[in-house]
Design a protein around this motif. Structure first.
Motif, PDB file in Angstrom:
ATOM      1  N   SER A 109      -0.079 -13.783  -6.743  1.00  0.00           N
ATOM      2  CA  SER A 109       0.614 -13.661  -5.416  1.00  0.00           C
ATOM      3  C   SER A 109       1.570 -12.441  -5.378  1.00  0.00           C
ATOM      4  N   TRP A 110       1.342 -11.781  -4.254  1.00  0.00           N
ATOM      5  CA  TRP A 110       2.198 -10.507  -3.905  1.00  0.00           C
ATOM      6  C   TRP A 110       2.476 -10.723  -2.650  1.00  0.00           C
ATOM      7  N   VAL A 111       3.712 -11.144  -2.441  1.00  0.00           N
ATOM      8  CA  VAL A 111       4.424 -11.179  -1.003  1.00  0.00           C
ATOM      9  C   VAL A 111       5.644 -10.253  -0.818  1.00  0.00           C
ATOM     10  N   ASP A 112       5.348  -9.495   0.138  1.00  0.00           N
ATOM     11  CA  ASP A 112       6.524  -8.487   0.512  1.00  0.00           C
ATOM     12  C   ASP A 112       6.904  -8.542   1.863  1.00  0.00           C
ATOM     13  N   THR A 113       7.943  -9.351   2.204  1.00  0.00           N
ATOM     14  CA  THR A 113       8.445  -9.677   3.708  1.00  0.00           C
ATOM     15  C   THR A 113       9.185  -8.206   4.214  1.00  0.00           C
ATOM     16  N   SER A 114       9.225  -7.186   3.561  1.00  0.00           N
ATOM     17  CA  SER A 114      10.098  -5.937   3.983  1.00  0.00           C
ATOM     18  C   SER A 114       8.943  -5.026   4.574  1.00  0.00           C
ATOM     19  N   ALA A 115       7.668  -5.412   4.225  1.00  0.00           N
ATOM     20  CA  ALA A 115       6.555  -4.263   4.779  1.00  0.00           C
ATOM     21  C   ALA A 115       6.253  -4.975   6.190  1.00  0.00           C
ATOM     22  N   SER A 116       5.826  -3.832   6.928  1.00  0.00           N
ATOM     23  CA  SER A 116       5.723  -3.930   8.312  1.00  0.00           C
ATOM     24  C   SER A 116       4.386  -4.666   8.532  1.00  0.00           C
ATOM     25  N   SER A 117       3.425  -4.797   7.555  1.00  0.00           N
ATOM     26  CA  SER A 117       1.881  -5.218   7.718  1.00  0.00           C
ATOM     27  C   SER A 117       1.596  -5.470   6.270  1.00  0.00           C
ATOM     28  N   THR A 118       0.306  -6.085   6.251  1.00  0.00           N
ATOM     29  CA  THR A 118      -0.259  -6.332   4.918  1.00  0.00           C
ATOM     30  C   THR A 118      -1.101  -5.197   4.816  1.00  0.00           C
ATOM     31  N   SER A 119      -1.551  -4.452   5.897  1.00  0.00           N
ATOM     32  CA  SER A 119      -2.176  -3.101   5.672  1.00  0.00           C
ATOM     33  C   SER A 119      -1.265  -1.969   5.048  1.00  0.00           C
ATOM     34  N   GLU A 120      -0.040  -2.057   5.452  1.00  0.00           N
ATOM     35  CA  GLU A 120       0.913  -1.049   4.754  1.00  0.00           C
ATOM     36  C   GLU A 120       1.015  -1.472   3.231  1.00  0.00           C
ATOM     37  N   MET A 121       1.006  -2.631   2.739  1.00  0.00           N
ATOM     38  CA  MET A 121       1.144  -3.157   1.626  1.00  0.00           C
ATOM     39  C   MET A 121      -0.085  -2.660   0.893  1.00  0.00           C
ATOM     40  N   ILE A 122      -1.204  -2.642   1.372  1.00  0.00           N
ATOM     41  CA  ILE A 122      -2.527  -2.130   0.677  1.00  0.00           C
ATOM     42  C   ILE A 122      -2.301  -0.380   0.558  1.00  0.00           C
ATOM     43  N   VAL A 123      -1.741   0.007   1.449  1.00  0.00           N
ATOM     44  CA  VAL A 123      -1.310   1.441   1.089  1.00  0.00           C
ATOM     45  C   VAL A 123      -0.501   1.531   0.077  1.00  0.00           C
ATOM     46  N   ASP A 124       0.556   0.889  -0.064  1.00  0.00           N
ATOM     47  CA  ASP A 124       1.313   1.013  -1.164  1.00  0.00           C
ATOM     48  C   ASP A 124       0.704   0.605  -2.299  1.00  0.00           C
ATOM     49  N   LEU A 125      -0.366  -0.272  -2.544  1.00  0.00           N
ATOM     50  CA  LEU A 125      -1.081  -0.704  -3.676  1.00  0.00           C
ATOM     51  C   LEU A 125      -1.922   0.620  -4.177  1.00  0.00           C
ATOM     52  N   PHE A 126      -2.518   1.355  -3.048  1.00  0.00           N
ATOM     53  CA  PHE A 126      -3.226   2.449  -3.159  1.00  0.00           C
ATOM     54  C   PHE A 126      -2.426   3.658  -3.829  1.00  0.00           C
ATOM     55  N   GLU A 127      -1.144   3.710  -3.263  1.00  0.00           N
ATOM     56  CA  GLU A 127      -0.457   4.822  -4.058  1.00  0.00           C
ATOM     57  C   GLU A 127       0.049   4.655  -5.348  1.00  0.00           C
ATOM     58  N   TYR A 128      -0.001   3.524  -5.921  1.00  0.00           N
ATOM     59  CA  TYR A 128       0.246   3.136  -7.140  1.00  0.00           C
ATOM     60  C   TYR A 128      -0.907   3.377  -7.999  1.00  0.00           C
ATOM     61  N   ALA A 129      -2.033   2.776  -7.433  1.00  0.00           N
ATOM     62  CA  ALA A 129      -3.469   2.895  -8.041  1.00  0.00           C
ATOM     63  C   ALA A 129      -3.829   4.247  -8.057  1.00  0.00           C
ATOM     64  N   LYS A 130      -3.633   5.288  -7.168  1.00  0.00           N
ATOM     65  CA  LYS A 130      -3.893   6.632  -7.330  1.00  0.00           C
ATOM     66  C   LYS A 130      -3.289   7.379  -8.524  1.00  0.00           C
ATOM     67  N   GLU A 131      -2.039   6.993  -8.609  1.00  0.00           N
ATOM     68  CA  GLU A 131      -1.183   7.502  -9.898  1.00  0.00           C
ATOM     69  C   GLU A 131      -1.715   7.004 -11.057  1.00  0.00           C
ATOM     70  N   GLN A 132      -1.785   5.986 -11.123  1.00  0.00           N
ATOM     71  CA  GLN A 132      -2.097   4.962 -12.525  1.00  0.00           C
ATOM     72  C   GLN A 132      -3.333   5.138 -13.080  1.00  0.00           C
ATOM     73  N   HIS A 133      -4.233   5.024 -11.913  1.00  0.00           N
ATOM     74  CA  HIS A 133      -5.621   4.723 -12.300  1.00  0.00           C
ATOM     75  C   HIS A 133      -6.554   5.726 -11.553  1.00  0.00           C
ATOM     76  N   LYS A 134      -6.110   6.888 -10.898  1.00  0.00           N
ATOM     77  CA  LYS A 134      -7.019   7.538 -10.247  1.00  0.00           C
ATOM     78  C   LYS A 134      -7.682   7.173  -9.262  1.00  0.00           C
ATOM     79  N   TRP A 135      -7.395   5.997  -8.332  1.00  0.00           N
ATOM     80  CA  TRP A 135      -7.893   5.582  -7.255  1.00  0.00           C
ATOM     81  C   TRP A 135      -8.149   6.683  -6.128  1.00  0.00           C
TER      82      TRP A 135
END
Length: 312
Positions: free
Chosen positions: A114-140
């Protein structure tokens, strides 16, 4: 947590992504945007999205038609859904594991991951955050369609970036999405087609709301009113922020009658209202929540308790 999410996704060949009933742009955006992201970076995987389709959101996509048997060996990812009662699938618990990604208060702590972030404006923003991490760590990589869907989700849940939930991080992530190739003008036209359709209903709300001296306001939209303006309950729900423009209103509720229940849409400029929503089979954010009641007599209880909150 992001590393654990990616590790979990990599473990499964079959993935079904779900969201909440009565979806909004963020529900579709996060659900379908995540699907496009996973497919781009793991093309060998079988990724499906499930849930009853809302025709007003066709511009974002149409869910798959899935048999119950498809859930058996799948990882179930649930986006933008605070509690299990609102998951739009009768089979969400029939898979191998559940992954929850959400920005609502974590009142129902479900999911193996479970990943819950109440500071995010939206779950879509969280998915972008996930992508930014994966882009750097896993070349997404991000496909253009994922960027379009996630941008729509952020726009929808921030009210075109005017709600307080739109932070500096929100604007930064949205600006990154604009670097991808999608027609932003057409997307805005599609998103606001529903708004243009309900302009007359918006006028009805302004003319018929009631506000007390403490700044608590409400308006009732019956099935007859919806029929008069040729607006569906889901379309009506998209203008719940209307009364926020009225001077003196601190918190408000819009009641929308459906066939089997009355939806309770709560919004606030200050008083915390998700505690009230919980009392009526709902929940949500401190300043934006939803609930449901069974008859108009209960609406009087909601109004009375909202008025008490505005007095504090």
């Amino acid at each position: 947590m992001k590393s654990e999410i990616i590790k979990t996704i990599e473990q499964y060949n079959d993935i079904i992504i779900l969201r909440h009933v009565r979806p909004d742009p963020d529900a579709y955006g996060s659900q379908m945007g995540l699907k496009e992201l996973i497919l781009k970076n793991y093309p060998e995987k079988n990724i499906l999205v499930d849930g009853e389709h809302d025709p007003s959101l066709t511009y974002l996509g149409i869910p798959n038609e899935i048999e119950a048997s498809a859930y058996k060996d799948a990882l179930i990812i649930v986006t933008d859904t605070a509690n299990t009662e609102r998951i739009d699938s009768a089979y969400y618990d029939k898979g191998q594991a559940i992954l929850k990604i959400d920005h609502h208060p974590d009142v129902d702590q479900y999911g193996d991951v479970s990943w819950v972030d109440t500071s995010a404006s939206s779950t879509s923003e969280m998915i972008v955050d996930l992508f930014e991490y994966a882009k750097e760590q896993h070349k997404w990589e991000m496909p253009d369609e994922a960027a379009r869907l996630l941008f729509a989700g952020i726009v929808g849940d921030t009210g075109r970036f005017i709600y307080p939930s739109a932070t500096v991080e929100t604007f930064q992530r949205a600006s990154e999405l604009l670097k991808y190739n999608f027609d932003r003008t057409k997307l805005f036209d599609d998103m606001y087609e529903v708004e243009r359709k309900v302009l007359h209903l918006e006028g009805y709300i302004y003319q018929n709301f009631t506000m007390n001296e403490d700044g608590a306001a409400y308006v009732k939209i019956t099935k007859e009113v919806l029929q008069k303006f040729d607006v569906s309950p889901s379309e009506a729900s998209q203008i719940v922020g209307t009364l926020g423009n009225v001077k003196g209103i601190q918190a408000w509720v819009i009641f929308i009658e459906e066939n089997d229940q009355i939806r309770v849409r709560l919004r606030s400029k200050g008083p915390v209202i998700n505690t009230l929503a919980v009392k009526f089979n709902g929940g949500g954010h401190p300043l934006a929540s939803g609930a449901s009641i069974t008859d108009w007599a209960q609406s009087e209880e909601v109004v009375e308790q909202l008025q008490e909150l505005c007095k504090q």
